[in-house]
Design a protein around this motif. Sequence first.
Motif, mmCIF file in Angstrom:
data_model
loop_
_atom_site.group_PDB
_atom_site.id
_atom_site.type_symbol
_atom_site.label_atom_id
_atom_site.label_comp_id
_atom_site.label_asym_id
_atom_site.label_seq_id
_atom_site.Cartn_x
_atom_site.Cartn_y
_atom_site.Cartn_z
ATOM 1 N N MET A 1 12.539 29.355 20.361
ATOM 2 C CA MET A 1 11.466 30.345 20.537
ATOM 3 C C MET A 1 11.679 31.508 19.570
ATOM 4 N N ALA A 2 10.580 32.159 19.188
ATOM 5 C CA ALA A 2 10.739 33.210 18.174
ATOM 6 C C ALA A 2 9.532 34.134 18.162
ATOM 7 N N GLU A 3 9.807 35.369 17.762
ATOM 8 C CA GLU A 3 8.684 36.271 17.517
ATOM 9 C C GLU A 3 8.387 36.268 16.015
ATOM 10 N N LEU A 4 7.162 36.648 15.662
ATOM 11 C CA LEU A 4 6.785 36.686 14.245
ATOM 12 C C LEU A 4 6.347 38.086 13.873
ATOM 13 N N LYS A 5 6.673 38.461 12.648
ATOM 14 C CA LYS A 5 6.202 39.754 12.136
ATOM 15 C C LYS A 5 5.516 39.505 10.800
ATOM 16 N N LEU A 6 4.245 39.901 10.731
ATOM 17 C CA LEU A 6 3.517 39.812 9.466
ATOM 18 C C LEU A 6 3.380 41.230 8.956
ATOM 19 N N LYS A 7 4.060 41.524 7.848
ATOM 20 C CA LYS A 7 4.060 42.896 7.348
ATOM 21 C C LYS A 7 3.308 42.937 6.024
ATOM 22 N N ASN A 8 2.135 43.528 6.025
ATOM 23 C CA ASN A 8 1.322 43.684 4.805
ATOM 24 C C ASN A 8 1.168 42.359 4.040
ATOM 25 N N LEU A 9 0.947 41.306 4.782
ATOM 26 C CA LEU A 9 0.881 39.952 4.209
ATOM 27 C C LEU A 9 -0.374 39.791 3.342
ATOM 28 N N GLN A 10 -0.158 39.303 2.115
ATOM 29 C CA GLN A 10 -1.291 39.165 1.184
ATOM 30 C C GLN A 10 -1.312 37.783 0.554
ATOM 31 N N LYS A 11 -2.516 37.358 0.205
ATOM 32 C CA LYS A 11 -2.650 36.095 -0.513
ATOM 33 C C LYS A 11 -3.666 36.261 -1.628
ATOM 34 N N THR A 12 -3.204 36.013 -2.855
ATOM 35 C CA THR A 12 -4.091 36.018 -4.013
ATOM 36 C C THR A 12 -3.890 34.711 -4.740
ATOM 37 N N TYR A 13 -4.969 34.000 -4.997
ATOM 38 C CA TYR A 13 -4.853 32.746 -5.741
ATOM 39 C C TYR A 13 -4.745 33.055 -7.231
ATOM 40 N N GLU A 14 -4.046 32.186 -7.952
ATOM 41 C CA GLU A 14 -3.869 32.358 -9.389
ATOM 42 C C GLU A 14 -5.236 32.433 -10.053
ATOM 43 N N ASP A 15 -5.435 33.472 -10.832
ATOM 44 C CA ASP A 15 -6.718 33.686 -11.515
ATOM 45 C C ASP A 15 -7.886 33.656 -10.532
ATOM 46 N N GLY A 16 -7.629 33.942 -9.296
ATOM 47 C CA GLY A 16 -8.701 33.873 -8.302
ATOM 48 C C GLY A 16 -8.744 35.135 -7.465
ATOM 49 N N PRO A 17 -9.546 35.087 -6.433
ATOM 50 C CA PRO A 17 -9.710 36.284 -5.618
ATOM 51 C C PRO A 17 -8.548 36.488 -4.647
ATOM 52 N N THR A 18 -8.438 37.725 -4.151
ATOM 53 C CA THR A 18 -7.493 38.010 -3.076
ATOM 54 C C THR A 18 -8.200 37.655 -1.776
ATOM 55 N N VAL A 19 -7.604 36.783 -0.994
ATOM 56 C CA VAL A 19 -8.291 36.336 0.224
ATOM 57 C C VAL A 19 -7.683 36.936 1.479
ATOM 58 N N ILE A 20 -6.444 37.385 1.393
ATOM 59 C CA ILE A 20 -5.821 38.086 2.515
ATOM 60 C C ILE A 20 -5.354 39.440 1.980
ATOM 61 N N HIS A 21 -5.863 40.512 2.618
ATOM 62 C CA HIS A 21 -5.673 41.847 2.035
ATOM 63 C C HIS A 21 -4.643 42.667 2.797
ATOM 64 N N GLY A 22 -3.473 42.142 3.025
ATOM 65 C CA GLY A 22 -2.452 42.961 3.674
ATOM 66 C C GLY A 22 -2.605 42.989 5.176
ATOM 67 N N ILE A 23 -2.111 41.957 5.811
ATOM 68 C CA ILE A 23 -2.250 41.840 7.268
ATOM 69 C C ILE A 23 -0.971 42.306 7.946
ATOM 70 N N ASN A 24 -1.112 43.104 8.979
ATOM 71 C CA ASN A 24 0.035 43.519 9.783
ATOM 72 C C ASN A 24 -0.174 43.017 11.204
ATOM 73 N N LEU A 25 0.809 42.284 11.698
ATOM 74 C CA LEU A 25 0.653 41.716 13.040
ATOM 75 C C LEU A 25 2.018 41.355 13.602
ATOM 76 N N ASP A 26 2.249 41.717 14.856
ATOM 77 C CA ASP A 26 3.468 41.290 15.554
ATOM 78 C C ASP A 26 3.067 40.282 16.611
ATOM 79 N N ILE A 27 3.712 39.133 16.598
ATOM 80 C CA ILE A 27 3.436 38.118 17.618
ATOM 81 C C ILE A 27 4.696 37.975 18.456
#
Lengths: 361, 289
Positions: A1-27
């Motif tokens: 079992m585990a908790e998760l921490k998403l700290k300013n999580l971002q996703k930008t595709y190579e030569d593409g758009p940014t699809v995740i703009h810095g997500i913060n979430l504690d699970i």
Amino acid sequence: MAELKLKNLQKTYEDGPTVIHGINLDIRDGEFMVFVGPSGCGKTTTLRMIAGLEDISGGELSIGRQVVNDVPAAKRGVAMVFQSYALYPHMTVRENMGFGLKLAKKPKAEIEAAVNRAAEVLQITHLLDRKPKALSGGQRQRVAIGRAIVRKPDVFLFDEPLSNLDASLRVQMRIELAKLHKELATTMIYVTHDQVEAMTLGDRIAVFNGGHIEQVGTPLELYESPANLFVAGFLGSPKMNFLPAKVLGGKLQLADKAVLDIRVDRPDGENVTIGVRPEHLRIAASGVSAVVDIVEHLGDTQIAYVHVQGVKEALALKLASGGQTPANGSTIQLAIDTQHCHVFGADGRALALRSREAVAA
Amino acid sequence: MKYSSKANLTAYAFLAPAIALLLVFSFWPVGFGSYIAFTKYNLIDAPVWVGLDNFRELLDDELFLMSLKNSAIYLIVVPVIQVLAILLAVLVNNNLPGIKYYRAAYYLPVVTTVSVIGVIWNFMYTEDGALNGILRWLHIINEPIGFLNDDRIALLAVMFVTIWRGLGWYMVLYLAGLQAISQDVYEAATLDGANAWQKFWRITVPLLMPTILLCSIMSVLAAVKAFEEVQIMTQGGPYQSTFTALYYAYEFGMKSLNFGRALAASFIVSLFCIALAWLNFRYLTPKTK
């Protein structure tokens, strides 16, 4: 079992758009977290980043207090159930479920025991020697879940697992998933665009929109106190009704000049939006004038769609099944339960209400 | 008339043109050819039934036995072409920049006529041709190799052209097979801890088995029936070292007008083809449950 921490999580595709703009979430450990949102909002991409199937462009992801940004998928302690089930078509159910343990070079007896145990939990023992193509959609989904259980992961990831099933099977599997979570008490992250699944399964829900999280909270918190117009409109079926209004002497005036006793601390003349759920509208002797467009009969309730002057979209109101059914095209008077109204500013954010008084007409 | 028999008649009416074409251009030549294999026939006189005489003569003819052996050796092409085509398909299945041009380049020999290919490779194989030039430049050889003049390697040189010519065709078939495998399955294997090699052996190869079966049968039949490359590049030489069974049939049929023996040779090749196709089905058909 585990908790998760998403700290300013971002996703930008190579030569593409940014699809995740810095997500913060504690699970939290053992929590059932649901990611919900419309298509293309980034919920599946976030899940795939957690799984290790997508690179993380920025920010930090921790699982069980260990930063896992660069940890390979197989070593993150996660198991995923795919929308398409992703079963290995050439392997039997038994081989499908034991494949991960076989690759990990676990002893045969241990694999056999783990597969049998998971099969018992999911009631698929009689299917163990069949191949996926000999199974129904629901059975395949169970096998996919079984494959995840066998690996004893710290975190279960579900990517719209019920969307390929028919309506009745979906309800049944939903209940089984809830039971499974109770039994395993493992952290689960569940992606769906179905708000009923989100509301019924989640301990908490994260509402995604355009690569951002709009709001995180328990299902009731989100339903009763949406932080903005998007969340208010996304959760609830039929969705919340929106009526444009203007602030007038601290109260709100609708387009047809009717004034509602909803008090906000905003300057006179400011445009706002009133949100009211279908169950908080009712037919009354006097109130806001509306023309009935159509009435849907759902057995236990009726949903009437009505047009109000100055409101683009038809408003939905829930009526008791045995009660009066207004005729299509007839004019009715609507009473709005102002105690349950929400008010959103021009920027779409929910405004604090000063006080709520009795039902106003 | 009952509905079902009327429906059957309609169905047969629609099938009739195709059946007629098959009868005239496939079944009749096969049947007539099989009959001729048991006769003496020279296109001018009427066929004379001789029973198994043609087959006895074939089994006594060293050239035919060598041709059969060469056709069996030609089967080496099958595993080589299949393995190379699978590897090539896996490589070009990546979304790398410019990968479409690579796919097109590998496919180019398939759409080039065999006569052009034969002529090009004849040039490549000459003593002052490109191949000898490259080998000398790399200091692998000092003296040029007579690829098509040396009876020890001429057959291998022709087989290489068959591989080069067919690779693109099988690559495209495997590429189609690979692209039919869901990406989700690979992702599930990634989460199960499979590395690239394990994914290839435990996911890709088993899921490609129907394509492998198809390509294997096609390439086995093509190898046993090898003729065009031989005809264009070596005409069976040097010293008849590149005679294949079908080239033998061609020599006896078209040049010597001994159609009985030529078709008896073809009949034996057909039996080989049927046996090899059966072996493929027997061992490569994916098991279902």
